[in-house]
Scaffold this motif. Structure first.
Motif, PDB file in Angstrom:
ATOM      1  N   ARG A 206      17.349  25.901   9.124  1.00 46.44           N
ATOM      2  CA  ARG A 206      17.803  27.052   8.276  1.00 46.44           C
ATOM      3  C   ARG A 206      18.629  26.994   7.295  1.00 46.44           C
ATOM      4  O   ARG A 206      19.491  25.811   7.242  1.00 46.44           O
ATOM      5  CB  ARG A 206      19.487  27.176   9.393  1.00 46.44           C
ATOM      6  CG  ARG A 206      20.385  28.617   9.205  1.00 46.44           C
ATOM      7  CD  ARG A 206      21.797  28.858  10.287  1.00 46.44           C
ATOM      8  NE  ARG A 206      22.575  29.879   9.420  1.00 46.44           N
ATOM      9  CZ  ARG A 206      23.930  29.629  10.368  1.00 46.44           C
ATOM     10  NH1 ARG A 206      24.437  28.760  10.314  1.00 46.44           N
ATOM     11  NH2 ARG A 206      24.982  30.761   9.160  1.00 46.44           N
ATOM     12  N   LEU A 207      18.180  27.817   5.826  1.00 38.80           N
ATOM     13  CA  LEU A 207      19.157  28.137   5.084  1.00 38.80           C
ATOM     14  C   LEU A 207      19.859  29.388   5.170  1.00 38.80           C
ATOM     15  O   LEU A 207      19.667  29.909   5.755  1.00 38.80           O
ATOM     16  CB  LEU A 207      18.128  27.816   4.216  1.00 38.80           C
ATOM     17  CG  LEU A 207      17.071  26.570   4.243  1.00 38.80           C
ATOM     18  CD1 LEU A 207      15.963  26.852   5.325  1.00 38.80           C
ATOM     19  CD2 LEU A 207      16.374  27.291   2.476  1.00 38.80           C
ATOM     20  N   ASP A 208      21.351  28.954   4.235  1.00 42.26           N
ATOM     21  CA  ASP A 208      22.194  30.388   3.361  1.00 42.26           C
ATOM     22  C   ASP A 208      21.231  31.001   2.454  1.00 42.26           C
ATOM     23  O   ASP A 208      20.437  31.055   2.283  1.00 42.26           O
ATOM     24  CB  ASP A 208      23.074  30.688   2.542  1.00 42.26           C
ATOM     25  CG  ASP A 208      23.318  29.052   1.864  1.00 42.26           C
ATOM     26  OD1 ASP A 208      22.269  28.881   1.068  1.00 42.26           O
ATOM     27  OD2 ASP A 208      24.149  28.742   1.717  1.00 42.26           O
ATOM     28  N   GLN A 209      21.800  32.422   2.180  1.00 46.38           N
ATOM     29  CA  GLN A 209      20.617  33.278   1.631  1.00 46.38           C
ATOM     30  C   GLN A 209      21.383  32.731  -0.536  1.00 46.38           C
ATOM     31  O   GLN A 209      20.584  33.219  -0.908  1.00 46.38           O
ATOM     32  CB  GLN A 209      22.164  34.483   0.867  1.00 46.38           C
ATOM     33  CG  GLN A 209      23.807  34.365   0.518  1.00 46.38           C
ATOM     34  CD  GLN A 209      24.136  35.529   0.335  1.00 46.38           C
ATOM     35  OE1 GLN A 209      23.667  36.261   0.084  1.00 46.38           O
ATOM     36  NE2 GLN A 209      25.407  36.082   0.476  1.00 46.38           N
ATOM     37  N   HIS A 210      21.863  31.238  -0.277  1.00 45.72           N
ATOM     38  CA  HIS A 210      21.150  30.852  -1.718  1.00 45.72           C
ATOM     39  C   HIS A 210      20.378  29.751  -1.417  1.00 45.72           C
ATOM     40  O   HIS A 210      20.498  29.008  -2.334  1.00 45.72           O
ATOM     41  CB  HIS A 210      22.463  30.430  -2.278  1.00 45.72           C
ATOM     42  CG  HIS A 210      24.238  31.350  -1.840  1.00 45.72           C
ATOM     43  ND1 HIS A 210      23.868  32.593  -3.330  1.00 45.72           N
ATOM     44  CD2 HIS A 210      25.407  31.429  -1.333  1.00 45.72           C
ATOM     45  CE1 HIS A 210      25.249  32.742  -2.892  1.00 45.72           C
ATOM     46  NE2 HIS A 210      25.609  32.808  -1.917  1.00 45.72           N
ATOM     47  N   GLY A 211      19.652  29.508  -0.741  1.00 48.34           N
ATOM     48  CA  GLY A 211      18.993  28.066  -0.535  1.00 48.34           C
ATOM     49  C   GLY A 211      19.346  27.148   0.430  1.00 48.34           C
ATOM     50  O   GLY A 211      18.694  26.057   0.048  1.00 48.34           O
ATOM     51  N   ASN A 212      20.810  26.645   0.565  1.00 50.17           N
ATOM     52  CA  ASN A 212      21.597  25.680   1.215  1.00 50.17           C
ATOM     53  C   ASN A 212      20.920  24.773   2.170  1.00 50.17           C
ATOM     54  O   ASN A 212      21.210  26.408   3.120  1.00 50.17           O
ATOM     55  CB  ASN A 212      23.267  25.426   0.623  1.00 50.17           C
ATOM     56  CG  ASN A 212      23.033  26.335  -0.533  1.00 50.17           C
ATOM     57  OD1 ASN A 212      22.444  25.423  -2.116  1.00 50.17           O
ATOM     58  ND2 ASN A 212      23.828  26.858  -0.842  1.00 50.17           N
TER      59      ASN A 212
END
Length: 542
Positions: free
Chosen positions: A321-327
């Protein structure tokens, strides 16, 4: 990015445009089964005859020949049955043409590879992008013979393509060849004959909007009653009015039953197909209908809540899983499956793994699933990989086409978008830049888990490669630039620095306009070109 191939842009896969549900026809009487077998055999004979006529026409086919075939079939069946048979014939002929074109492309790729390797000296090593020469003169000779064989096949295939000839087997070529290997298949001649005849039956009818319950030939009422319009030669078998036969079995679609009921009550088109599973001795009814094309949402909207990057492997899905910032968030997840056994078992394994993947994506609250747009059509030939038989079997066993279709249709039902990304360098860069930094005593990271992060970042539009540590010698670029850094000709490190925020003790605060220039080096060798060095006079000693 010198030396790297150009990456294709990521895109949101379009949603499904059709629906199919199935239910079992239970408690059929012997009379029901006899009627179904008679209808299937009669219409199957008509379908075989029509397919033969269509193949003879070849490229000379036109609307007039289609109308003539349909008129001929109408006299021994009905207008709607004739229309369904001719439409199925055209679909089968078109599929054979597409397979023929794919076969020619495969032969072209194999011939090109063989010619390249045969032109190289024996024993010459290859590169990552091209194979080298063959290892011995014996292997070179055998491959030259295979090149001649492929060229002969290519010539014959191109001749068939230009002449419009296709080779189609109603019932399937694989089942036909099984007749010569009954012992290996575990079948008797009678069992094989029963299966062969069942595969060649034709018990299907296209839907028709405006007609009662959406289909006049095979009609299913809201309470599950199934009735069939009999062909003219079998009209004496009717047990209800208007030449129809009503089955004793009742159907009820547990999956999408409400959607199906809404369509038939509104007299919208629903197509039906009846088939016999000879292995289980069970009859099934499949209902299908089309959905209006739904425009895909923009890529930015699909990525607004983050994504789940999925790396497809031979025995599992590696998801992160990644957040919208790519983390990356949390720990990696794996969803295993077993692709051994029968086709039904493999399909069930894929569906079960996708179900668990989608349920997890819904729970974590992401809006999309990023997956590689894989296509191994040109990667599994023995001309390219030679004796690496296990590797060719490995990539051949990954059901890429069925996987994408399943994932798109199942994800659409849960409001998830599917983002297809270019698969180039995802495993390499994922292992290089994400595997080691995320490995902890409590988290074990594999290169597949790191590839899931790379896929997710590419779906979000972020670069995969991270900035590495400074060069080992000093803070200059003596050891080369860092990864994902500026090109060597971009000397921005010597530019003007941002406004200073410090001030001397007791001095006035900075106004935000004063700039601080680059500090001069302490050695003459590294003096900037914009500054001059002045040699002081000798020291005065008193």
């Amino acid at each position: 990015m010198g030396g790297l191939r150009e990456l294709a842009a990521s895109l949101v896969a379009p949603g499904p445009c059709g629906v199919a549900v199935r239910d079992r026809l239970k408690h059929l009487t012997p009379q029901d089964e006899m009627v179904l077998r008679a209808i299937g055999a009669h219409q199957g004979t008509l379908a075989s005859r029509d397919l033969k006529t269509r193949c003879v026409d070849g490229l000379e086919h036109s609307g007039d020949t289609w109308a003539a075939r349909k008129r001929e079939l109408t006299g021994v069946s009905s207008s709607r049955i004739a229309g369904a048979i001719t439409k199925a014939t055209h679909d089968q002929w078109a599929l054979a043409r597409r397979c023929q074109a794919a076969y020619i492309r495969t032969l072209d790729a194999g011939i090109k590879t063989l010619r390249h390797r045969l032109s190289l000296p024996v024993g010459e090593k290859g590169t990552k992008r091209a194979a080298g020469g063959y290892r011995s003169k014996g292997e070179w000779f055998r491959k030259s013979r295979r090149l001649a064989t492929l060229e002969a096949r290519h010539t014959a295939a191109v001749g068939d393509w230009q002449a419009g000839r296709v080779r189609v087997v109603r019932g399937g070529k694989r089942l036909l060849n099984t007749r010569h290997h009954l012992t290996d298949a575990g079948l008797t001649e009678d069992r094989w004959r029963e299966r062969w005849e069942a595969e060649r039956w034709f018990l299907a009818a296209d839907g028709e909007s405006g007609k009662r319950f959406g289909n006049e030939t095979i009609r299913v009422t809201p309470d599950g009653e199934v009735s069939i319009k009999l062909p003219v030669p079998l009209a004496h078998l009717a047990n209800t009015r208007h030449g129809r036969y009503t089955l004793t079995a009742r159907v009820g679609f547990a999956h999408r039953g409400v959607e199906w009921a809404d369509r038939i009550e509104a007299n919208r088109a629903v197509a039906y197909r009846i088939h016999l599973d000879t292995g289980r001795r069970r009859w099934y009814l499949t209902a299908s209908w089309q959905r209006p094309a739904v425009q895909t949402i923009p890529l930015t909207a699909a990525c607004a809540r983050g994504v789940v990057g999925v790396d497809t492997n031979a025995d599992h899905f590696a998801a992160y899983r990644l957040d919208q910032h790519g983390n990356p968030i949390g720990d990696p997840h794996r969803f295993g499956y077993d692709l051994s056994g029968s086709a039904g078992h493999r399909d069930a394994q894929i569906r079960h793994a996708l179900t668990r993947l989608i349920n997890w994506a819904v729970r974590v609250g992401v809006g999309a699933i990023g997956i590689e747009d894989l296509d191994f059509a040109t990667e599994k030939t023995r001309e390219k990989h030679g004796g690496r038989k296990r590797f060719r079997q490995l990539i051949s066993g990954i059901p890429t086409g069925k996987l994408k279709a399943r994932l798109v249709s199942m994800a659409a039902e849960h409001g998830l978008s599917v983002i297809a990304v270019d698969p180039a360098y995802t495993s390499l860069w994922g292992a290089q830049h994400w595997q080691k930094p995320l490995t902890t005593p409590h988290r074990k990271m594999s290169r597949h888990d790191a590839a899931g992060i790379a896929i997710g970042r590419r779906a979000l539009g972020h670069p995969i490669r991270r900035r590495t540590a400074p060069p080992p010698h000093d803070q200059s670029d003596r050891a080369g630039h860092r990864t994902a850094q500026a090109e060597p000709d971009n000397r921005r490190r010597e530019g003007t620095r941002p406004p200073t925020t410090d001030r001397p003790p007791g001095g006035p605060p900075p106004n935000g306009k004063r700039k601080r220039g680059t500090s001069a080096s302490k050695t003459v060798r590294d003096a900037p070109s914009t500054q001059q060095w002045v040699q002081d006079s000798l020291m005065h000693t008193g």
